[in-house]
Write a protein that holds these residues in place. Structure first.
Motif, PDB file in Angstrom:
ATOM      1  N   LEU A 254       3.562  -0.109  -6.354  1.00 38.07           N
ATOM      2  CA  LEU A 254       3.034   0.525  -7.632  1.00 38.07           C
ATOM      3  C   LEU A 254       3.171   1.798  -7.681  1.00 38.07           C
ATOM      4  O   LEU A 254       3.347   2.519  -9.046  1.00 38.07           O
ATOM      5  CB  LEU A 254       1.425   0.411  -7.535  1.00 38.07           C
ATOM      6  CG  LEU A 254       0.915  -1.153  -7.525  1.00 38.07           C
ATOM      7  CD1 LEU A 254      -0.543  -1.201  -7.032  1.00 38.07           C
ATOM      8  CD2 LEU A 254       1.278  -1.955  -8.925  1.00 38.07           C
ATOM      9  N   GLU A 255       3.435   2.733  -6.790  1.00 36.85           N
ATOM     10  CA  GLU A 255       4.038   3.979  -6.953  1.00 36.85           C
ATOM     11  C   GLU A 255       5.281   4.175  -7.555  1.00 36.85           C
ATOM     12  O   GLU A 255       5.447   4.903  -8.377  1.00 36.85           O
ATOM     13  CB  GLU A 255       4.061   4.730  -5.546  1.00 36.85           C
ATOM     14  CG  GLU A 255       2.767   5.340  -5.308  1.00 36.85           C
ATOM     15  CD  GLU A 255       2.422   6.699  -5.832  1.00 36.85           C
ATOM     16  OE1 GLU A 255       3.171   7.223  -6.450  1.00 36.85           O
ATOM     17  OE2 GLU A 255       1.015   7.111  -5.672  1.00 36.85           O
ATOM     18  N   GLN A 256       6.230   3.118  -7.109  1.00 34.93           N
ATOM     19  CA  GLN A 256       7.473   3.302  -7.765  1.00 34.93           C
ATOM     20  C   GLN A 256       7.347   2.689  -9.395  1.00 34.93           C
ATOM     21  O   GLN A 256       8.126   3.248 -10.161  1.00 34.93           O
ATOM     22  CB  GLN A 256       8.294   2.073  -7.244  1.00 34.93           C
ATOM     23  CG  GLN A 256       8.759   2.597  -5.717  1.00 34.93           C
ATOM     24  CD  GLN A 256       9.711   1.478  -5.099  1.00 34.93           C
ATOM     25  OE1 GLN A 256       9.993   0.330  -5.626  1.00 34.93           O
ATOM     26  NE2 GLN A 256      10.137   1.617  -3.819  1.00 34.93           N
ATOM     27  N   ALA A 257       6.540   1.956  -9.729  1.00 31.16           N
ATOM     28  CA  ALA A 257       6.100   1.540 -10.889  1.00 31.16           C
ATOM     29  C   ALA A 257       5.630   2.629 -11.899  1.00 31.16           C
ATOM     30  O   ALA A 257       5.711   2.504 -13.141  1.00 31.16           O
ATOM     31  CB  ALA A 257       5.474   0.416 -10.971  1.00 31.16           C
ATOM     32  N   ALA A 269       0.011   0.217 -13.674  1.00 24.27           N
ATOM     33  CA  ALA A 269       0.235   0.565 -12.237  1.00 24.27           C
ATOM     34  C   ALA A 269      -0.658   1.723 -11.923  1.00 24.27           C
ATOM     35  O   ALA A 269      -1.283   1.762 -10.672  1.00 24.27           O
ATOM     36  CB  ALA A 269       1.842   1.112 -11.852  1.00 24.27           C
ATOM     37  N   ALA A 270      -0.734   2.683 -12.907  1.00 23.92           N
ATOM     38  CA  ALA A 270      -2.051   3.778 -12.456  1.00 23.92           C
ATOM     39  C   ALA A 270      -3.068   3.257 -12.614  1.00 23.92           C
ATOM     40  O   ALA A 270      -4.192   3.522 -11.610  1.00 23.92           O
ATOM     41  CB  ALA A 270      -1.894   4.666 -13.623  1.00 23.92           C
ATOM     42  N   ALA A 275      -7.845   1.920  -8.582  1.00 23.33           N
ATOM     43  CA  ALA A 275      -8.890   0.934  -8.191  1.00 23.33           C
ATOM     44  C   ALA A 275      -8.641   0.789  -6.425  1.00 23.33           C
ATOM     45  O   ALA A 275      -9.413   0.066  -5.773  1.00 23.33           O
ATOM     46  CB  ALA A 275      -8.446  -0.516  -8.615  1.00 23.33           C
ATOM     47  N   LEU A 276      -7.753   1.611  -5.922  1.00 19.08           N
ATOM     48  CA  LEU A 276      -7.554   1.525  -4.473  1.00 19.08           C
ATOM     49  C   LEU A 276      -8.041   3.161  -4.025  1.00 19.08           C
ATOM     50  O   LEU A 276      -7.275   3.998  -3.876  1.00 19.08           O
ATOM     51  CB  LEU A 276      -5.995   1.568  -4.109  1.00 19.08           C
ATOM     52  CG  LEU A 276      -5.399   0.010  -4.477  1.00 19.08           C
ATOM     53  CD1 LEU A 276      -3.906  -0.104  -3.935  1.00 19.08           C
ATOM     54  CD2 LEU A 276      -6.243  -1.089  -3.451  1.00 19.08           C
ATOM     55  N   PRO A 277      -8.851   3.098  -3.739  1.00 23.71           N
ATOM     56  CA  PRO A 277      -9.714   4.425  -3.419  1.00 23.71           C
ATOM     57  C   PRO A 277      -9.201   5.491  -2.442  1.00 23.71           C
ATOM     58  O   PRO A 277      -8.991   6.649  -2.324  1.00 23.71           O
ATOM     59  CB  PRO A 277     -11.142   4.343  -2.888  1.00 23.71           C
ATOM     60  CG  PRO A 277     -11.509   2.888  -3.442  1.00 23.71           C
ATOM     61  CD  PRO A 277     -10.205   2.353  -3.324  1.00 23.71           C
ATOM     62  N   GLU A 278      -8.089   4.581  -1.543  1.00 21.76           N
ATOM     63  CA  GLU A 278      -7.544   5.463  -0.441  1.00 21.76           C
ATOM     64  C   GLU A 278      -5.924   5.620  -1.153  1.00 21.76           C
ATOM     65  O   GLU A 278      -5.187   6.201  -0.044  1.00 21.76           O
ATOM     66  CB  GLU A 278      -7.296   4.524   0.961  1.00 21.76           C
ATOM     67  CG  GLU A 278      -8.945   4.233   1.364  1.00 21.76           C
ATOM     68  CD  GLU A 278      -9.590   5.432   1.520  1.00 21.76           C
ATOM     69  OE1 GLU A 278      -8.929   6.585   2.128  1.00 21.76           O
ATOM     70  OE2 GLU A 278     -10.842   5.323   1.481  1.00 21.76           O
ATOM     71  N   SER A 279      -5.688   5.283  -2.090  1.00 21.30           N
ATOM     72  CA  SER A 279      -4.320   5.596  -2.622  1.00 21.30           C
ATOM     73  C   SER A 279      -4.054   6.952  -2.910  1.00 21.30           C
ATOM     74  O   SER A 279      -4.976   7.768  -3.080  1.00 21.30           O
ATOM     75  CB  SER A 279      -3.824   4.619  -4.022  1.00 21.30           C
ATOM     76  OG  SER A 279      -4.630   5.218  -4.976  1.00 21.30           O
ATOM     77  N   ALA A 280      -2.708   7.226  -2.669  1.00 24.32           N
ATOM     78  CA  ALA A 280      -2.464   8.834  -3.052  1.00 24.32           C
ATOM     79  C   ALA A 280      -2.635   9.033  -4.555  1.00 24.32           C
ATOM     80  O   ALA A 280      -3.010  10.303  -4.641  1.00 24.32           O
ATOM     81  CB  ALA A 280      -0.870   8.932  -2.746  1.00 24.32           C
ATOM     82  N   GLY A 320      -0.715   8.213 -15.207  1.00 25.14           N
ATOM     83  CA  GLY A 320      -1.216   7.270 -16.248  1.00 25.14           C
ATOM     84  C   GLY A 320      -2.127   8.084 -17.205  1.00 25.14           C
ATOM     85  O   GLY A 320      -2.609   7.130 -17.845  1.00 25.14           O
ATOM     86  N   VAL A 321      -2.072   9.198 -17.422  1.00 23.45           N
ATOM     87  CA  VAL A 321      -2.819   9.706 -18.246  1.00 23.45           C
ATOM     88  C   VAL A 321      -2.261   9.846 -19.613  1.00 23.45           C
ATOM     89  O   VAL A 321      -1.242  10.422 -19.727  1.00 23.45           O
ATOM     90  CB  VAL A 321      -3.135  11.306 -17.791  1.00 23.45           C
ATOM     91  CG1 VAL A 321      -4.174  12.116 -19.116  1.00 23.45           C
ATOM     92  CG2 VAL A 321      -4.096  11.357 -16.603  1.00 23.45           C
ATOM     93  N   VAL A 322      -2.929   9.191 -20.757  1.00 20.40           N
ATOM     94  CA  VAL A 322      -2.356   9.052 -21.983  1.00 20.40           C
ATOM     95  C   VAL A 322      -2.344  10.522 -22.518  1.00 20.40           C
ATOM     96  O   VAL A 322      -3.408  10.791 -22.858  1.00 20.40           O
ATOM     97  CB  VAL A 322      -2.780   7.927 -22.809  1.00 20.40           C
ATOM     98  CG1 VAL A 322      -2.414   8.079 -23.995  1.00 20.40           C
ATOM     99  CG2 VAL A 322      -2.674   6.476 -22.008  1.00 20.40           C
TER     100      VAL A 322
END
Length: 541
Positions: A254-257, A269-270, A275-280, A320-322
């Motif tokens: 997802l980071e690549q996406a 992807a963002a 939704a993964l609280p531990e993600s970067a 992912g911020v529009v």
């Protein structure tokens, strides 16, 4: 004339007809077709020949190759329906909605509205349909798309066999990958790889979803093999399948996406990463959001202050911020809402002095930022499926307008309820109805498990009874009454007998309201009892 036609030679096919047409256009003096003697009688002979050829062209039919005989219908290994349940299914399928307008009247149940529940129960029991009802079952599914998943599951392989023989039922073939062919199992790696690389788009989507539900890592690795060559709209659909079984192992992909050339793919992807609280990405969003919200301790009572971002930089866009807000929305509030929505909710107790979600939501917010902040927390609670924050934002159901401190609309409340356990969800909606009545409850009832829990069922019946006794305009409750017919536990029917009589109408009641209420409760009781009988028929040995 007859003698001349009888003496004509047999037809020579298309060339003969063309020669006759040419001779008629040019005249028999210039062109005499084969089989016609030149001279004064040539025109008459030409007409006779053309008449005979016309009959041959109209009546003649070149035989086609014999069609291959259809293969026999596949066997259905499931046990057959009990006889009473089979008769009931025939009745449900024979019922058609009436053409009358202006609302349903009378005490007769709406059988077609009971068909979805009947199918769900039959599928749960693992029954096979009677072969003679397959055509009617496919016709019902053709007319109602909401019936199709359950109807096709119940219809089984024989319905797909029929669908290949009737164009009207082709929807059944489109609804399943490969026209109903069985998907390869994840361990059949060669078949999986071949279908993924060579299958139609619908087949590939179904394959990815099936593999993802069983082996999430295998599905993600399969998607990665062709990701770079997929169309943007296809990448978006495939990426959406990762919602099933989403976990930390999906983060690198997802980071690549996030660097995808499609804005919609980047946004999806963002959303998944947030939704993964531990993600970067969640950590980056937490840092950004935390700089926007602080605790102001200079006031007599603690309060929150908001400083929305002044720009949307490249890093925010990548995450992912529009950048461009919708019409009528300020840029800074638009960016701020997206940051808070994507930040892990665990950020806030640490940031705001160790307070619980209830304590945080209860804090006043300076400068009219409360609505924006609470709405973003609502979206975050729904996205992250956090029951503690959902409870805090919902507030008690008896709160004024039941808006709670943060829920901004009925739609938002319904989404927050979806994060709660089913029993707690029913209790909250029951409390809402007991305090506020049914006027705003329809959307909330839609998220409650069926059949309704006893407290919720009693709350709905009591509210309907109150509206009936008050002489309220009855048609405004038709939606809730329809839900009650489908969702009340059939065991509640005995409590409703006293409501089937025509009530005394208050002076200010709507004309004819009493009769309508009596019919509606009669229909409700009849429907509940019928549902109870249907359940017994499907449970019969």
């Amino acid at each position: 004339m007859k003698g001349t036609a009888a003496a004509l030679p047999p037809s020579g096919g298309t060339d003969t007809w063309e020669e006759l047409v040419t001779a008629a256009l040019l005249g028999t003096d210039r062109r005499t077709p084969p089989g016609v003697a030149p001279g004064p009688s040539a025109p008459l002979a030409l007409l006779d020949r053309a008449a005979a050829e016309t009959v041959r062209r109209r009546a003649g039919l070149r035989p086609g190759p014999a069609a291959r005989r259809p293969e026999p219908a596949p066997a259905d290994p499931r046990p057959p329906l009990p006889a009473a349940a089979a008769r009931r299914l025939a009745m449900l399928l024979a019922d058609r909605p009436g053409a009358a307008s202006g609302g349903r009247r009378g005490a007769a149940p709406d059988l077609m509205e009971l068909l979805p529940q009947w199918l769900a129960t039959a599928n749960a029991r693992g029954y096979a349909p009677p072969p003679q009802l397959l055509a009617a079952l496919l016709d019902a599914a053709r007319g109602r798309t909401d019936l199709r998943p359950a109807a096709l599951e119940f219809a089984g392989p024989r319905a797909l066999w029929l669908a290949r023989l009737n164009p009207d039922w082709r929807f059944a073939l489109r609804a399943l990958p490969g026209g109903g062919a069985a998907l390869p199992r994840p361990e059949e790696t060669d078949r999986v790889r071949r279908l993924w690389e060579e299958g139609l788009f619908a087949e590939r989507v179904a394959l990815l979803a099936a593999v993802r539900s069983r082996e999430p890592d295998t599905a993600r690795e399969l998607l990665a093999t062709t990701w770079a060559t997929e169309r943007a709209e296809d990448r978006l659909m495939f990426l959406d399948s990762l919602r099933t079984g989403l976990g930390p192992r999906d983060e690198p992909f997802l980071e690549q996406a996030l660097a995808d050339r499609s804005r919609n793919v980047r946004a999806t992807a963002a959303e998944l990463l947030s939704a993964l609280p531990e993600s970067a990405l969640a950590a980056r969003m937490a840092v950004r959001a935390a700089t926007c919200v602080a605790l102001d301790r200079t006031r007599p009572e603690p309060a929150l202050v908001v400083e929305a971002p002044h720009e949307c930089d490249a890093g925010m866009e990548r995450d992912g911020v529009v950048p461009r807000p919708p019409a009528g929305r300020g840029e800074r509030s638009w960016w701020f809402g997206q940051l808070v929505e994507a930040a892990p909710l665990a950020t806030w107790p640490t940031r705001l002095g160790g307070r619980t979600p209830e304590q945080i939501v209860a804090l006043p917010v300076a400068d009219d930022w409360q609505g924006e902040l609470h709405a973003a927390w609502c979206r975050a609670a729904v996205r992250q499926g956090d029951p503690a924050w959902s409870r805090a934002l919902l507030g008690p159901p008896s709160a004024p307008e039941a808006g709670g401190p943060g829920a901004v609309s009925l739609a938002e409340r319904a989404k927050l309820l979806g994060a709660l356990p089913t029993g707690e969800r029913a209790e909250w909606v029951a409390g809402f109805i007991a305090t506020h009545g049914l006027s705003e409850a329809f959307q909330l009832l839609g998220v409650c498990a069926v059949p309704w829990a006893a407290p919720l069922g009693r709350a709905v019946v009591d509210a309907l009874n109150i509206a009936r006794d008050a002489g309220s305009y009855p048609w405004s409750f038709s939606g809730v009454m329809g839900l009650a017919e489908r969702c009340l536990d059939p065991s509640e029917a005995g409590r409703l007998d006293a409501l089937m009589a025509v009530p005394d109408e208050p002076e200010d009641a709507s004309p004819g309201a009493g009769g309508y209420w009596a019919e509606a409760f009669q229909r409700l009781v009849t429907t509940l009892r019928l549902r109870g009988v249907m359940r017994e028929e499907l449970e019969a040995p």
